[in-house]
Design a protein around this motif. Structure first.
Motif, PDB file in Angstrom:
ATOM      1  N   ILE A 154       0.923  -1.218   0.023  1.00 43.14           N
ATOM      2  CA  ILE A 154       0.005  -0.084   0.085  1.00 43.14           C
ATOM      3  C   ILE A 154       0.857   1.265   0.146  1.00 43.14           C
ATOM      4  O   ILE A 154       0.402   2.274  -0.581  1.00 43.14           O
ATOM      5  N   LEU A 155       1.991   1.275   0.606  1.00 43.41           N
ATOM      6  CA  LEU A 155       2.822   2.430   0.538  1.00 43.41           C
ATOM      7  C   LEU A 155       3.248   2.676  -0.913  1.00 43.41           C
ATOM      8  O   LEU A 155       3.531   3.757  -1.155  1.00 43.41           O
TER       9      LEU A 155
ATOM     10  N   ARG B 139      -0.120   7.193  -6.624  1.00 44.86           N
ATOM     11  CA  ARG B 139      -1.647   7.228  -6.781  1.00 44.86           C
ATOM     12  C   ARG B 139      -2.442   7.401  -5.582  1.00 44.86           C
ATOM     13  O   ARG B 139      -1.917   7.280  -4.495  1.00 44.86           O
ATOM     14  N   VAL B 140      -3.597   8.105  -5.834  1.00 46.20           N
ATOM     15  CA  VAL B 140      -4.529   8.289  -4.596  1.00 46.20           C
ATOM     16  C   VAL B 140      -5.507   6.983  -4.265  1.00 46.20           C
ATOM     17  O   VAL B 140      -5.847   6.480  -5.414  1.00 46.20           O
ATOM     18  N   ILE B 141      -5.489   6.648  -3.227  1.00 45.80           N
ATOM     19  CA  ILE B 141      -6.390   5.516  -2.591  1.00 45.80           C
ATOM     20  C   ILE B 141      -7.611   6.075  -1.808  1.00 45.80           C
ATOM     21  O   ILE B 141      -7.672   6.930  -1.180  1.00 45.80           O
ATOM     22  N   LEU B 142      -8.919   5.633  -2.555  1.00 48.65           N
ATOM     23  CA  LEU B 142     -10.070   5.859  -1.978  1.00 48.65           C
ATOM     24  C   LEU B 142     -10.504   4.823  -0.847  1.00 48.65           C
ATOM     25  O   LEU B 142     -10.705   3.663  -1.073  1.00 48.65           O
ATOM     26  N   GLY B 143     -10.604   5.512   0.388  1.00 50.94           N
ATOM     27  CA  GLY B 143     -10.949   4.744   1.488  1.00 50.94           C
ATOM     28  C   GLY B 143     -12.288   4.462   1.573  1.00 50.94           C
ATOM     29  O   GLY B 143     -13.135   5.053   0.660  1.00 50.94           O
ATOM     30  N   ASP B 144     -12.943   4.451   2.949  1.00 54.97           N
ATOM     31  CA  ASP B 144     -14.673   4.152   2.890  1.00 54.97           C
ATOM     32  C   ASP B 144     -14.982   5.417   3.618  1.00 54.97           C
ATOM     33  O   ASP B 144     -14.361   6.379   3.978  1.00 54.97           O
ATOM     34  N   GLY B 145     -16.105   5.138   4.024  1.00 55.84           N
ATOM     35  CA  GLY B 145     -16.780   6.295   4.934  1.00 55.84           C
ATOM     36  C   GLY B 145     -17.148   5.773   6.322  1.00 55.84           C
ATOM     37  O   GLY B 145     -16.545   4.919   6.764  1.00 55.84           O
ATOM     38  N   ALA B 146     -18.121   6.454   6.813  1.00 55.28           N
ATOM     39  CA  ALA B 146     -18.598   6.278   8.400  1.00 55.28           C
ATOM     40  C   ALA B 146     -19.018   4.883   8.453  1.00 55.28           C
ATOM     41  O   ALA B 146     -20.215   4.472   7.932  1.00 55.28           O
ATOM     42  N   LEU B 147     -18.835   4.074   9.456  1.00 54.48           N
ATOM     43  CA  LEU B 147     -19.249   2.771   9.754  1.00 54.48           C
ATOM     44  C   LEU B 147     -20.562   3.073  10.858  1.00 54.48           C
ATOM     45  O   LEU B 147     -21.528   2.608  10.737  1.00 54.48           O
TER      46      LEU B 147
ATOM     47  N   LEU C  62     -13.541  12.737  -8.236  1.00 51.65           N
ATOM     48  CA  LEU C  62     -12.168  13.034  -8.323  1.00 51.65           C
ATOM     49  C   LEU C  62     -11.368  12.052  -9.492  1.00 51.65           C
ATOM     50  O   LEU C  62     -10.100  11.718  -9.528  1.00 51.65           O
ATOM     51  N   HIS C  63     -12.281  11.121  -9.960  1.00 53.23           N
ATOM     52  CA  HIS C  63     -11.886  10.332 -11.439  1.00 53.23           C
ATOM     53  C   HIS C  63     -10.829   9.388 -10.604  1.00 53.23           C
ATOM     54  O   HIS C  63      -9.720   9.037 -11.245  1.00 53.23           O
ATOM     55  N   LEU C  64     -11.191   8.767  -9.851  1.00 58.97           N
ATOM     56  CA  LEU C  64     -10.208   7.757  -8.874  1.00 58.97           C
ATOM     57  C   LEU C  64     -10.607   6.395  -9.428  1.00 58.97           C
ATOM     58  O   LEU C  64     -11.939   6.136  -9.689  1.00 58.97           O
ATOM     59  N   LYS C  65      -9.652   5.612  -9.908  1.00 62.44           N
ATOM     60  CA  LYS C  65     -10.163   4.426 -10.327  1.00 62.44           C
ATOM     61  C   LYS C  65     -10.715   3.546  -9.047  1.00 62.44           C
ATOM     62  O   LYS C  65     -10.063   3.356  -7.868  1.00 62.44           O
ATOM     63  N   GLY C  66     -11.616   2.740  -9.427  1.00 57.22           N
ATOM     64  CA  GLY C  66     -12.359   1.736  -8.416  1.00 57.22           C
ATOM     65  C   GLY C  66     -11.633   0.362  -8.492  1.00 57.22           C
ATOM     66  O   GLY C  66     -11.163  -0.106  -9.514  1.00 57.22           O
ATOM     67  N   PRO C  67     -12.291  -0.607  -7.757  1.00 52.29           N
ATOM     68  CA  PRO C  67     -12.015  -1.867  -7.837  1.00 52.29           C
ATOM     69  C   PRO C  67     -12.793  -2.573  -9.012  1.00 52.29           C
ATOM     70  O   PRO C  67     -13.806  -1.813  -9.482  1.00 52.29           O
ATOM     71  N   SER C  68     -12.071  -3.759  -9.563  1.00 48.90           N
ATOM     72  CA  SER C  68     -12.786  -4.376 -10.832  1.00 48.90           C
ATOM     73  C   SER C  68     -14.088  -5.095 -10.007  1.00 48.90           C
ATOM     74  O   SER C  68     -14.351  -5.242  -8.826  1.00 48.90           O
ATOM     75  N   ARG C  69     -15.087  -5.447 -10.911  1.00 45.94           N
ATOM     76  CA  ARG C  69     -16.230  -6.370 -10.392  1.00 45.94           C
ATOM     77  C   ARG C  69     -15.942  -7.861 -10.188  1.00 45.94           C
ATOM     78  O   ARG C  69     -16.999  -8.282 -10.064  1.00 45.94           O
ATOM     79  N   ARG C  70     -14.911  -8.213  -9.783  1.00 48.56           N
ATOM     80  CA  ARG C  70     -14.664  -9.508  -9.765  1.00 48.56           C
ATOM     81  C   ARG C  70     -15.518  -9.870  -8.270  1.00 48.56           C
ATOM     82  O   ARG C  70     -15.201  -9.302  -7.628  1.00 48.56           O
ATOM     83  N   ALA C  71     -16.055 -11.178  -8.263  1.00 47.74           N
ATOM     84  CA  ALA C  71     -16.625 -11.192  -6.966  1.00 47.74           C
ATOM     85  C   ALA C  71     -15.618 -11.853  -5.884  1.00 47.74           C
ATOM     86  O   ALA C  71     -14.728 -12.571  -6.180  1.00 47.74           O
ATOM     87  N   SER C  72     -15.604 -11.450  -4.736  1.00 44.20           N
ATOM     88  CA  SER C  72     -15.101 -11.941  -3.523  1.00 44.20           C
ATOM     89  C   SER C  72     -16.172 -12.561  -2.691  1.00 44.20           C
ATOM     90  O   SER C  72     -17.205 -12.653  -3.158  1.00 44.20           O
ATOM     91  N   ILE C  73     -15.773 -13.128  -1.402  1.00 43.01           N
ATOM     92  CA  ILE C  73     -16.809 -13.836  -0.642  1.00 43.01           C
ATOM     93  C   ILE C  73     -18.090 -13.061  -0.518  1.00 43.01           C
ATOM     94  O   ILE C  73     -19.079 -13.621  -0.736  1.00 43.01           O
ATOM     95  N   PHE C  74     -17.954 -11.979  -0.202  1.00 40.33           N
ATOM     96  CA  PHE C  74     -19.168 -11.169   0.324  1.00 40.33           C
ATOM     97  C   PHE C  74     -19.599 -10.156  -0.462  1.00 40.33           C
ATOM     98  O   PHE C  74     -20.671  -9.729  -0.618  1.00 40.33           O
TER      99      PHE C  74
END
Length: 615
Positions: free
Chosen positions: A5-6, A12-20, A291-303
């Motif tokens: 991650i470093l 590049r910029v990494i997009l995190g999440d929001g409030a839980l 912000l034109h940030l790249k998102g994750p691909s649509r491949r499925a993970s477990i959840f």
């Protein structure tokens, strides 16, 4: 293998999440609840929050462990649950959602022990130890980043950094503080001074989260700008200042406004961005877009994709399954529950299945070790009953006894044996078992099991891999209706429906008014509702059910009426009459009947069905 991650943050910029917390409160969690304990109490809600942020575009998600420390969990954690349990489960939930592509940050917040009073009950050594025990679990469970966040006191933040670096010199570590106004923390230190101290202590990156919104965070970043290009900075602002409206906490800052502010912070060196209090998946989606940030691909993970039932790009519709399709259309369908025996002589239960079919029963349901008491394997017995009695079966499947591998194996076995219906339940606590040394597994709860079975109906397993054949199960769920406080159970039922459930089998109900009120609430949910009917056989039987079986409440009026009769034979006659009248009175408002044989006395269930003459 994903990039460090470093290294990724260096270009590049990494997009995190929001409030839980905001997500949980909007989904019915009380403001008084301890949110970290949801990892154990409602792991699917936690997973759902992570999933929604991933779908919105988050490339890094934070574990639900912000307040999981010895001080904040004191008074909440039971003797059988430890801080380690809460933290470990928080990481496991997040990692299942993140899969192999996304990053998981281990979230650590302030202990609540600062500001420290001289001669107070808590020492700095205890604070250090508190951080250490949380960090130890985060490292063992394999997070990609440690995120110390929302600190108002630099001294406490530095204790957290030291605790981390004592255990690992290599784990990426970000430190974030709150700067409410003019870039000054509540302890009086400015943002640049705090960053220097944190970086010197071993942090890899520094930033700010929470606070008073975008404007105040931009003030802090104006002080941090000399670090632009030297170290990665992070920004997770609140959605403005909160306002109480109708007992709800509302944050007014719009996603587009916040995205503009974050764009300015990116110019000033922010490389890890997201949202804090008041932000939602909608904010993250807007950040990604603006912000034109790249998102994750649509491949499925477990959840990933569960809330919209999207494990594949083109998800199949939630067809009702083979059992529901086979039920009669011109009369009310009937399910009867039989408990597998506690021994290996299955002759009587097979005879009972034959007799019940002849009486007009449509399917026999077979519990799986109810109350954690050892009984004959219900899947093998279901196959025998289908072969010898010629009647369909519904097998109960609990999360208590098997891990996710075993549960999926069981689902595949049920398909090969021709089972049409599965009732997905969490299972009674293993502590009630009659077998020494029994422990519960609970990799999933009932909602997660529903989702897993639905995956197989689509032709894929939990890991998203094809199983080459789509199963055709009708998926059933349990529902415990509590007339005085139905909200929590209704919410869980809706989530089960959203994950793929087709029909509902309720706990026993003994009052027409309760059944009517239940049907008003759930009758239009698109589920086939089978209210539980339990023919009582004595006053003692009624008292036992009411006082010792979880989820069952026999009205006092019924218990009192049965006790008026001295002889058990008379009690049984009156109980049968009450059950018969109840069933006759509800036939026009329910979708089906789920009759539970008392003490496995299938002849009582048969007698009731014959008297009803439903054919």
């Amino acid at each position: 293998m994903k990039e460090s991650i470093l290294e990724l943050l260096s270009h590049r910029v990494i997009l995190g999440d929001g409030a839980l917390g905001t997500y949980f409160y909007e989904n019915g969690v009380p403001l008084s609840a301890n949110l970290d304990l949801l990892n154990l109490q409602d792991p699917d809600l936690v997973a759902s929050a992570h999933e929604d942020y991933v779908r919105a575009g988050s490339q890094l998600i934070e574990t639900n462990t912000f307040g999981a420390n010895r001080f904040k969990l004191k008074g909440h954690v039971e003797k059988t649950v430890s801080v380690e349990d809460v933290v470990a489960q928080g990481v496991r939930i997040a990692k299942k959602v993140a899969g192999e592509r996304l990053y998981v940050a281990g979230s650590i917040g302030p202990t609540g022990a600062f500001p420290m009073e001289e001669g107070g009950e808590v020492s700095k050594e205890e604070v250090f130890e508190s951080f250490s025990e949380v960090i130890c679990v985060l490292l063992e469970e394999g997070v990609d980043l440690i995120l110390l966040e929302t600190f108002g006191f630099l001294e406490e933040l530095l204790l957290g950094i030291r605790a981390c670096r004592k255990q690992s010199a290599d784990i990426p570590l970000f430190a974030q503080m709150v700067f409410p106004s003019r870039g000054i923390a509540v302890d009086g230190n400015d943002a640049f001074f705090c960053a220097q101290k944190a970086l010197a202590e071993g942090a890899n990156g520094f930033g700010s989260n929470c606070g008073r919104g975008v404007k105040s965070m931009l003030e802090a970043f104006s002080l941090l700008e000399p670090l632009n290009g030297e170290v990665p900075l992070s920004a997770f602002p609140n959605a403005g200042l909160p306002e109480i409206v109708g007992h709800r906490t509302i944050y007014s800052a719009q996603p587009s406004y916040m995205a503009s502010g974050i764009a300015e912070m990116i110019k000033m060196g922010a490389r890890l961005v997201g949202g804090c209090c008041g932000t939602s998946p909608q904010h993250i989606a807007e950040f990604k877009k603006r912000l034109h940030l790249k998102g994750p691909s649509r491949r499925a993970s477990i959840f990933v994709g569960t809330k919209e039932n999207r494990v594949e790009e083109k998800a199949a519709s939630n067809a009702p399954g083979a059992l529901i399709r086979s039920l009669p259309k011109k009369r009310i369908p009937i399910l009867v529950e039989l408990d597998p025996p506690t021994h290996l002589d299955c002759g009587d239960i097979i005879l009972g299945a034959k007799e019940l079919k002849a009486a007009g029963v449509d399917a026999v349901t077979l519990a799986e070790n109810p109350l954690a008491i050892l009984r004959t394997d219900n899947l093998a017995l279901a196959r025998l009953i289908q072969e010898k009695a010629g009647i369909d079966t519904v097998v109960h499947m609990t999360c208590r006894d098997r891990n996710v591998l075993g549960l999926q194996n069981r689902i595949m076995g049920a398909h090969l044996l021709g089972i049409k219906g599965i009732l997905a339940i969490t299972g009674d606590p293993a502590t009630a078992s009659d077998q020494p040394g029994t422990s519960g597994v609970f990799d999933l709860d009932s909602i997660g099991l529903v989702r897993t079975i639905q995956n197989f109906n689509r032709g894929i397993n939990l890991a998203g891999r094809s199983v080459k054949v789509k199963t055709d199960f009708s998926i059933g769920v349990a529902f415990s209706y509590r007339p005085k406080n139905p909200e929590l159970q209704l919410k869980r039922l809706k989530r089960k429906r959203d994950q793929g459930a087709h029909f509902v089998m309720t706990q026993p109900l003994f009052d027409k008014g309760e059944i009517e009120s239940m049907m008003e609430l759930v009758g239009d949910m698109g589920l086939v509702i089978f209210p539980g009917i339990f023919p009582l056989i004595s006053a003692r039987n009624a008292e036992f059910l009411h006082n010792e079986v979880p989820g069952i409440s026999v009205p006092k009026s019924i218990r009192d009426r049965l006790w008026r009769y001295e002889k058990v034979e008379d009690q049984r006659k009156v109980a049968f009459e009450m059950t018969f009248n109840l069933v006759e009175s509800i036939l026009k408002i329910v979708h089906g009947l789920y009759i539970i044989s008392p003490l496995n006395k299938w002849k009582v269930a048969k007698k009731l069905i014959v008297h009803l003459s439903l054919s």
